[in-house]
Design a protein around this motif. Structure first.
Motif, mmCIF file in Angstrom:
data_model
loop_
_atom_site.group_PDB
_atom_site.id
_atom_site.type_symbol
_atom_site.label_atom_id
_atom_site.label_comp_id
_atom_site.label_asym_id
_atom_site.label_seq_id
_atom_site.Cartn_x
_atom_site.Cartn_y
_atom_site.Cartn_z
ATOM 1 N N MET A 1 0.854 -1.196 0.000
ATOM 2 C CA MET A 1 0.000 0.000 0.000
ATOM 3 C C MET A 1 0.884 1.238 0.000
ATOM 4 S SD MET A 1 -2.658 1.391 2.911
ATOM 5 C CE MET A 1 -3.797 0.017 2.786
ATOM 6 N N LYS A 3 0.517 5.244 -0.218
ATOM 7 C CA LYS A 3 -0.394 6.378 -0.198
ATOM 8 C C LYS A 3 0.392 7.647 0.062
ATOM 9 C CE LYS A 3 -4.126 4.120 -1.011
ATOM 10 N NZ LYS A 3 -4.864 4.333 -2.272
ATOM 11 N N GLU A 178 -10.357 3.221 12.428
ATOM 12 C CA GLU A 178 -10.062 3.459 11.012
ATOM 13 C C GLU A 178 -8.559 3.387 10.752
ATOM 14 O OE1 GLU A 178 -13.390 5.996 8.945
ATOM 15 O OE2 GLU A 178 -12.617 7.140 10.642
ATOM 16 N N ILE A 182 -6.184 0.417 8.393
ATOM 17 C CA ILE A 182 -5.207 0.736 7.346
ATOM 18 C C ILE A 182 -3.814 0.269 7.742
ATOM 19 C CG2 ILE A 182 -4.134 2.611 6.029
ATOM 20 C CD1 ILE A 182 -6.741 4.236 6.561
ATOM 21 N N TYR A 248 -2.745 7.489 5.477
ATOM 22 C CA TYR A 248 -2.625 6.283 6.289
ATOM 23 C C TYR A 248 -3.394 6.406 7.610
ATOM 24 C CZ TYR A 248 1.213 4.910 3.205
ATOM 25 O OH TYR A 248 1.981 4.565 2.111
ATOM 26 N N ALA A 252 -11.348 5.684 7.093
ATOM 27 C CA ALA A 252 -11.507 4.414 6.369
ATOM 28 C C ALA A 252 -13.003 4.108 6.272
ATOM 29 C CB ALA A 252 -10.725 3.295 7.054
ATOM 30 N N THR A 334 -12.749 6.317 1.138
ATOM 31 C CA THR A 334 -11.628 5.725 1.857
ATOM 32 C C THR A 334 -11.940 4.341 2.419
ATOM 33 O OG1 THR A 334 -12.315 6.956 3.833
ATOM 34 C CG2 THR A 334 -10.609 7.945 2.453
ATOM 35 N N LEU A 337 -9.569 1.650 1.504
ATOM 36 C CA LEU A 337 -8.269 1.477 2.148
ATOM 37 C C LEU A 337 -8.259 0.276 3.080
ATOM 38 C CD1 LEU A 337 -7.392 5.194 3.013
ATOM 39 C CD2 LEU A 337 -6.542 3.825 1.095
ATOM 40 N N LYS A 339 -8.557 -3.704 4.005
ATOM 41 C CA LYS A 339 -8.006 -4.849 3.271
ATOM 42 C C LYS A 339 -9.093 -5.677 2.595
ATOM 43 C CE LYS A 339 -7.849 -7.990 7.268
ATOM 44 N NZ LYS A 339 -6.972 -8.785 8.150
#
Length: 360
Positions: A1, A3, A178, A182, A248, A252, A334, A337, A339
């Protein structure tokens, strides 16, 4: 990932103390600000107007209009140019702060925020959440310049509506869940992201440990340390999570669920933080973390945070579920983000599963 990771750690200056607002004239003088636009709320302004300091400079007061939209920011930016303002002061809650920051960015003016609530981290963060004219969330814009000054008087916030503090607790609690969704996918955490993770965990721990005592302070109208801690958790710590973690650590699943629910007109009566708090539980359902939901439910019940759609006074039709799920799965959201592979069908399944899980 991979970002974006740009640190936007804090306002240029931040101060929390009793009667902090009384130093406003000093801070304006230091910044050579002599002609200000003051954007304020409605009910909050009526409550705090007696506490707003007397200033010897030119002041122009305006009600913000009820929402942070592109048009409102354009109109206020034009006013700034026409009136030759050299600074903007926001007095109010999150949407007032967001609109003032957005206006300041457009007009390229310094921005000072005097929060009247601790319901979001908007006073701390260099971004604004933008809505359309129908109160549907459109996007958030991140600005390349921090807020110039945040002045927090805890006595002002002590007398704000308790339900807004509760909503702020719900919104801030999401920072840990959240960020964890991530960061759990990363093998190595950059130092900046470690700071964000630390702040997110502190948000979780302080809120679970001190929220009840902080709310008792509001009921008794007497400041205690827990009240100060929760105010700073909702504003400062919450702002640090996205400030240091960027993509990050910002949002989320929980906030995507909130964003999606704004397509339902009936949801506009509900506070932002309450919808985010509900979104935490939907996110945990998506992650198949029902034991975590069970551990949170007593806290939710103590604070009267929503654990179901009925708690939000919402009754969704199948088409409503579909509209929310499709909006939550928009490419820019988001929630992706996380998985898990997110689809509208999965969101509908988990929202309905949460109803059964929390109401049986």
């Amino acid at each position: 990932m991979t970002k974006q990771l740009i640190v936007r750690g804090a306002p240029q200056e931040y101060e929390l103390k009793t009667k902090a607002w009384e130093s406003l004239a000093f801070h304006l003088e230091r910044r050579k600000i002599n002609n200000v636009l003051i954007i304020h709320g409605k009910d909050s302004w009526e409550a705090v107007k007696p506490h707003f300091p007397k200033l010897s400079i030119s002041q122009n007061f305006h009600y913000y209009g009820g929402q942070c939209t592109d048009k409102a920011a354009e109109d206020f930016a034009s006013l700034c140019i026409n009136k030759e303002f050299d600074g903007i002061i926001a007095v109010g809650g999150g949407k007032v702060a967001d609109l003032a920051k957005f206006t300041a960015y457009k007009a390229q003016l310094p921005i000072i925020i005097l929060p009247t609530l601790a319901a979001t981290c908007a006073a701390y963060t260099p971004l604004s959440v933008i809505y359309d004219e129908k109160d549907v969330m459109v996007r958030y814009d991140i600005f390349p310049k921090a807020t110039d000054l945040v002045l927090i008087d805890p006595e002002i916030i002590l007398h704000s509506p308790k339900e807004l503090m509760v909503a702020g607790i719900g919104d801030t609690l999401a920072k840990w869940y959240e960020a964890s969704a991530i960061l759990s996918q990363l093998d190595t955490l950059p130092i900046e992201v470690q700071v964000a993770q630390f702040a997110a965990k502190k948000c979780h721990d302080i809120l679970l440990q001190e929220s009840i005592a902080a709310l008792e302070a509001m009921e008794n109208k007497k400041i205690n340390q827990s009240f100060i801690d929760v105010v700073e958790t909702n504003i400062l710590l919450a702002g640090m999570v996205g400030g240091f973690g960027d993509e990050y650590g910002r949002t989320a699943g929980a906030h995507s669920i909130h964003d999606a629910m704004t397509v339902l007109p009936d949801s506009h009566e509900q506070l932002h933080g309450n919808k985010v708090a509900y979104g935490i539980l939907v996110q945990l359902m998506i992650e198949n973390k029902q034991p975590k939901i069970m551990s949170l439910l007593p806290f939710y019940h103590q604070l009267d945070l929503p654990t179901s759609l009925s708690d939000l006074q919402l009754e969704l039709t199948e088409s409503d579920y579909q509209a929310v799920a499709e909006r939550a799965c928009a490419p820019e959201e988001t929630i992706h983000l996380m998985k898990e592979h997110i689809t509208p069908a999965l969101i509908i399944e988990k929202m309905k599963g949460l109803e059964k899980f929390t109401t049986d």
